[in-house]
Design an enzyme around this catalytic site. Structure first.
Site, mmCIF file in Angstrom:
data_model
loop_
_atom_site.group_PDB
_atom_site.id
_atom_site.type_symbol
_atom_site.label_atom_id
_atom_site.label_comp_id
_atom_site.label_asym_id
_atom_site.label_seq_id
_atom_site.Cartn_x
_atom_site.Cartn_y
_atom_site.Cartn_z
ATOM 1 N N LYS A 66 0.820 -1.227 0.000
ATOM 2 C CA LYS A 66 0.000 0.000 0.000
ATOM 3 C C LYS A 66 0.853 1.276 0.000
ATOM 4 O O LYS A 66 0.476 2.262 -0.615
ATOM 5 C CB LYS A 66 -0.960 0.007 1.186
ATOM 6 C CG LYS A 66 -2.095 -1.010 1.043
ATOM 7 C CD LYS A 66 -3.078 -0.898 2.183
ATOM 8 C CE LYS A 66 -4.101 -2.027 2.146
ATOM 9 N NZ LYS A 66 -5.071 -1.957 3.216
ATOM 10 N N ASP A 102 -10.128 2.454 2.526
ATOM 11 C CA ASP A 102 -10.214 1.687 3.780
ATOM 12 C C ASP A 102 -10.992 2.439 4.864
ATOM 13 O O ASP A 102 -11.837 1.862 5.554
ATOM 14 C CB ASP A 102 -8.809 1.351 4.308
ATOM 15 C CG ASP A 102 -8.181 0.166 3.588
ATOM 16 O OD1 ASP A 102 -8.932 -0.671 3.047
ATOM 17 O OD2 ASP A 102 -6.946 0.079 3.570
HETATM 18 P P1 NDP Z 1 1.218 -2.602 10.332
HETATM 19 O O1 NDP Z 1 2.271 -3.657 10.290
HETATM 20 O O2 NDP Z 1 1.410 -1.343 9.563
HETATM 21 O O3 NDP Z 1 0.985 -2.159 11.887
HETATM 22 C C1 NDP Z 1 0.888 -3.109 12.882
HETATM 23 C C2 NDP Z 1 0.407 -2.454 14.179
HETATM 24 O O4 NDP Z 1 0.105 -3.499 15.102
HETATM 25 C C3 NDP Z 1 1.422 -1.547 14.862
HETATM 26 O O5 NDP Z 1 0.739 -0.506 15.503
HETATM 27 C C4 NDP Z 1 2.086 -2.513 15.870
HETATM 28 O O6 NDP Z 1 2.617 -1.849 17.009
HETATM 29 C C5 NDP Z 1 0.889 -3.317 16.292
HETATM 30 N N1 NDP Z 1 1.207 -4.638 16.831
HETATM 31 C C6 NDP Z 1 1.661 -5.715 16.164
HETATM 32 N N2 NDP Z 1 1.798 -6.783 16.994
HETATM 33 C C7 NDP Z 1 1.410 -6.354 18.226
HETATM 34 C C8 NDP Z 1 1.326 -6.974 19.505
HETATM 35 N N3 NDP Z 1 1.648 -8.255 19.686
HETATM 36 N N4 NDP Z 1 0.887 -6.241 20.545
HETATM 37 C C9 NDP Z 1 0.547 -4.935 20.387
HETATM 38 N N5 NDP Z 1 0.604 -4.289 19.194
HETATM 39 C C10 NDP Z 1 1.037 -4.982 18.132
HETATM 40 O O7 NDP Z 1 -0.140 -3.359 9.932
HETATM 41 P P2 NDP Z 1 -1.443 -2.705 9.265
HETATM 42 O O8 NDP Z 1 -1.705 -1.422 9.953
HETATM 43 O O9 NDP Z 1 -1.293 -2.694 7.786
HETATM 44 O O10 NDP Z 1 -2.592 -3.781 9.575
HETATM 45 C C11 NDP Z 1 -3.147 -3.953 10.880
HETATM 46 C C12 NDP Z 1 -4.325 -4.920 10.855
HETATM 47 O O11 NDP Z 1 -5.448 -4.387 10.175
HETATM 48 C C13 NDP Z 1 -4.027 -6.257 10.186
HETATM 49 O O12 NDP Z 1 -4.545 -7.285 11.026
HETATM 50 C C14 NDP Z 1 -4.806 -6.203 8.881
HETATM 51 O O13 NDP Z 1 -5.192 -7.493 8.461
HETATM 52 C C15 NDP Z 1 -6.005 -5.349 9.300
HETATM 53 N N6 NDP Z 1 -6.676 -4.679 8.149
HETATM 54 C C16 NDP Z 1 -7.976 -5.023 7.841
HETATM 55 C C17 NDP Z 1 -8.659 -4.413 6.784
HETATM 56 C C18 NDP Z 1 -10.078 -4.822 6.452
HETATM 57 O O14 NDP Z 1 -10.580 -4.449 5.393
HETATM 58 N N7 NDP Z 1 -10.776 -5.530 7.316
HETATM 59 C C19 NDP Z 1 -8.002 -3.365 5.960
HETATM 60 C C20 NDP Z 1 -6.650 -3.050 6.385
HETATM 61 C C21 NDP Z 1 -6.022 -3.707 7.435
HETATM 62 P P3 NDP Z 1 4.138 -1.258 17.016
HETATM 63 O O15 NDP Z 1 4.058 0.062 16.319
HETATM 64 O O16 NDP Z 1 4.471 -1.139 18.454
HETATM 65 O O17 NDP Z 1 4.995 -2.249 16.290
#
Ligand code: NDP
Length: 274
Positions: A66, A102
């Site tokens: 993206k 989104d």
């Molecule tokens: P990114 O990799 O950009 O961000 C991940 C985020 O999750 C960060 O804020 C990270 O925190 C946090 N994180 C990851 N693991 C943990 C953990 N164990 N505990 C606490 N925080 C955690 O991912 P995206 O933003 O692209 O996607 C996030 C979710 O949204 C995914 O599950 C994706 O499938 C879903 N999604 C669903 C859509 C839909 O249409 N339903 C559309 C777009 C996304 P930190 O910054 O500390 O690393």
């Protein structure tokens, strides 16, 4: 010949987008074909350019491309510029136009499908990655009473709050900072549910009629929805509706026709339940 569209991602085999767009096309009488295309991790731009050469009219973009789609776009919609990411590309007059549907999809799922108005509500957004960033401006456009961004890495939440400070005052911090606060809506935009991990949520987060929303979806409660249920959240919803609504918005961007989403969403829900 039918107009050609595709979704680019890696992996892509399990994408529901081809069947969603095929259903939209059938329901609206639009003559189009929509395929799933696996792009090499280091070959997204080349894959898109080849698709355009072969007559592609538009494309959706999913993980992990993206941000790259944002950079590839010669022109951006305002909401894509705000999101810093693109999930919908249109190929028009030799130009690549980037959009992001989104946030609109999430807001429509909550306010329309779940009939839960966001105006005047206290919203908690968990996570500060790409998905969180994409939904902030559309959430603020609903005029909530407050928006708090909580993230494991507090600096990233803070940076997001500052990036949107011109739209509204947004609070930010780590999970400990929300202790003692109550919210009407809590949206999980972290990827913690993907790995089956629970978030370190403080107790008493959920107001009695609150909505807990996980952007992830699957069979049964996600770990976040399980936590929310235990904490007494009034309503629970996963991200299947967001998926369908962001697709409907992309379909509208490309075709100028807004497909009905209710019947398809009910169908997908039945399939997911097995
Ligand atoms: P990114 O990799 O950009 O961000 C991940 C985020 O999750 C960060 O804020 C990270 O925190 C946090 N994180 C990851 N693991 C943990 C953990 N164990 N505990 C606490 N925080 C955690 O991912 P995206 O933003 O692209 O996607 C996030 C979710 O949204 C995914 O599950 C994706 O499938 C879903 N999604 C669903 C859509 C839909 O249409 N339903 C559309 C777009 C996304 P930190 O910054 O500390 O690393």
């Amino acid at each position: 010949m039918s107009d050609l569209y595709a979704v680019f991602g890696n992996p892509i085999a399990h994408s529901k987008s081809p069947s969603i767009h095929a259903a939209f096309a059938a329901a609206t009488g639009q003559d189009l074909r929509y395929e799933a295309r696996l792009a090499p991790v280091d070959g997204f731009a080349a894959s898109v350019r080849e698709f355009v050469t072969h007559g592609g009219k538009g494309a959706n973009v999913t993980v992990p491309f993206k941000e790259e789609a944002f950079r590839l776009s010669g022109k951006l919609s305002e909401r894509a510029a705000r999101a810093g990411a693109v999930n919908t590309l249109s190929f028009r007059d030799g130009e690549i136009v980037g959009d992001n549907t989104d946030g609109a999809g999430l807001v429509r799922d909550i306010t329309h499908n779940l009939a839960y108005p966001l105006a005047g509500k206290r919203i908690l957004l968990l996570g500060a990655g790409g998905a969180a960033r994409g939904v902030i401006a559309p959430l603020l456009a609903e005029a909530p009473a407050a928006l708090f961004i909580a993230n494991r890495t507090a600096d990233k939440a803070q940076a997001l709050a500052e990036a949107f400070a011109d739209l509204a005052a947004v609070d930010a911090g780590n999970f400990a900072k929300i202790a003692g606060q109550r919210f009407d809506v809590a949206i999980n935009a972290t990827s913690a549910s993907l790995s089956g991990q629970a978030l370190p949520l403080p107790a008493d987060l959920f107001a009695p009629d609150s909505l807990a929303y996980d952007m992830m979806y699957g069979q049964g409660d996600t770990p976040f929805l399980g936590q929310a249920r235990q904490q007494g959240a009034g309503r629970l919803a996963d991200g299947l509706g967001m998926l369908v609504e962001q697709a409907a918005e992309a379909f509208f961007v490309w075709r100028g026709v807004r497909p009905a989403t209710g019947p398809l969403l009910a169908d997908l829900r039945r399939q997911l339940a097995g």
